[in-house]
Design an enzyme around this catalytic site. Structure first.
Site, PDB file in Angstrom:
ATOM      1  N   LYS A  50       0.948  -1.125   0.095  1.00  0.00           N
ATOM      2  CA  LYS A  50      -0.050  -0.137   0.029  1.00  0.00           C
ATOM      3  C   LYS A  50       0.909   1.120   0.014  1.00  0.00           C
ATOM      4  CE  LYS A  50      -3.788  -2.381   2.147  1.00  0.00           C
ATOM      5  NZ  LYS A  50      -4.619  -2.638   3.438  1.00  0.00           N
ATOM      6  N   GLN A  94      -4.841  -1.444   9.617  1.00  0.00           N
ATOM      7  CA  GLN A  94      -4.661  -2.675   9.015  1.00  0.00           C
ATOM      8  C   GLN A  94      -5.417  -3.869   9.792  1.00  0.00           C
ATOM      9  OE1 GLN A  94      -3.140  -3.151   5.928  1.00  0.00           O
ATOM     10  NE2 GLN A  94      -4.088  -5.298   6.310  1.00  0.00           N
ATOM     11  N   ASP A 117     -10.671   3.549   4.616  1.00  0.00           N
ATOM     12  CA  ASP A 117     -11.342   2.307   4.238  1.00  0.00           C
ATOM     13  C   ASP A 117     -12.786   2.018   4.050  1.00  0.00           C
ATOM     14  OD1 ASP A 117      -9.617   0.106   3.582  1.00  0.00           O
ATOM     15  OD2 ASP A 117      -9.291  -0.359   5.715  1.00  0.00           O
TER      16      ASP A 117
END
Ligand code: NDP
Length: 282
Positions: A50, A94, A117
């Site tokens: 990422k 994460q 997200d």
């Protein structure tokens, strides 16, 4: 029938090029804060990837690798500091988190306006009432890949296997908004094979290698394989028996190289949207 392999990589390259230009035109470089709790090797690989892609697009990605024994309260307090930090645009935690931490509570601590997200209740709620703000990355990735082979989705019979908050549920909503007829299957579905066989478009997000074999799939169906499974021999495969679909399905996403890279691209897309909005409001 020749099966089209849905080319995640070329779509990703096209998106990233566009995002790079967008970032170059912004008055301030967007910043994404990535929180990794512990040192799970798979998570470390995802996070590294990422950050590499963020760098390629010109986004600053700051990694905060925190202790695996950190308490939930301390993690939430850390997120609250990032919420209040003017320099930070997007925040990503994460997953998975260590077992002693309630992931839902941690996600809820993220300011919905910094939720890269799109997984806070506020952002999922916006999606479900038809006013999407920040949309979860994997469902967006699936939709965009699907549109490359099926630009008109209206009326299509879609079966989604999996009903997680991360993938299945928000994807179902995105496809309803495209006027598809959506069936959501899960571990308690009776006769999964029959249900899947009805699909014009079959999307599988379960996490079980080879769950979907040829007999589950109608000839000419389109398949989006979200699953990521690491086999004992270290090979990465999806949830669908890919080889058996060649010559049977109309189109399929490969694993790796399909939904995964597009998901990372969508994360950066969300970060840019957050940053643009914040720059406009300041
Ligand atoms: P979850 O474990 O949260 O959800 C799995 C879903 O699959 C559940 O709804 C579960 O049903 C259902 N399920 C489990 N077993 C069966 C079965 N035998 N038949 C039918 N349904 C079943 O997983 P996620 O949604 O987070 O992830 C799914 C997969 O996608 C994983 O492999 C993950 O690694 C991958 N993934 C890939 C991403 C990418 O970028 N490509 C991003 C995110 C995830 P029930 O609800 O009844 O338990």
């Amino acid at each position: 029938m020749e099966t089209q392999i849905i080319d995640g990589k070329s779509l990703v390259a096209e998106y990233q090029e566009k995002m790079k230009t967008q970032v170059e035109r912004m008055s301030r470089i967007p910043t994404l804060a990535v929180i990794l709790v512990g040192n799970d090797p798979a998570s470390e690989i995802y996070v590294r990837h990422k950050r590499q892609v963020a760098e390629r697009v010109g986004i600053v990605s700051e990694l905060f690798q925190l202790s695996p024994v950190m308490t939930q309260e301390a993690l939430i307090a850390f997120i609250q500091e990032l919420n209040a930090n003017d320099k930070v645009d997007g925040i990503l935690v994460q997953l998975p988190l260590p077992k002693h931490i309630d992931a839902d509570a941690v996600i809820e601590a993220i300011d919905p306006n910094k939720d890269a997200d799109g997984l806070t209740s506020a952002n999922l709620g916006h999606l479900f009432v038809g006013k999407p703000n920040l949309v979860p990355c994997t469902p967006m990735a699936c939709l965009d890949l699907l549109k490359t082979v099926c630009p008109v989705l209206q009326g299509k019979n879609v079966v989604i296997v999996g009903r997680s908050k991360l993938v299945g549920k928000p994807l179902s909503q995105l496809l309803l908004d495209e006027n598809c007829t959506v069936t959501q299957a899960h571990s308690k579905t009776v006769n999964l094979k029959k249900v899947c066989h009805e699909a014009d478009i079959l999307i599988v997000a379960v996490g079980k290698p080879n769950l979907i074999t040829k007999s589950f799939v109608k000839k000419g169906a389109i398949i989006i394989d979200v699953g990521i499974n690491r086999l004992k021999n270290k090979k990465i495969v999806g949830d669908v028996d890919f080889k058996k679909m060649l010559g049977h399905a109309a189109a399929i996403t490969p694993v790796p190289g399909g939904v995964g890279p597009m998901t990372v691209t969508m994360l950066l897309h969300n970060t840019i949207q957050i940053s643009k909005k914040r720059q406009k409001n300041n």
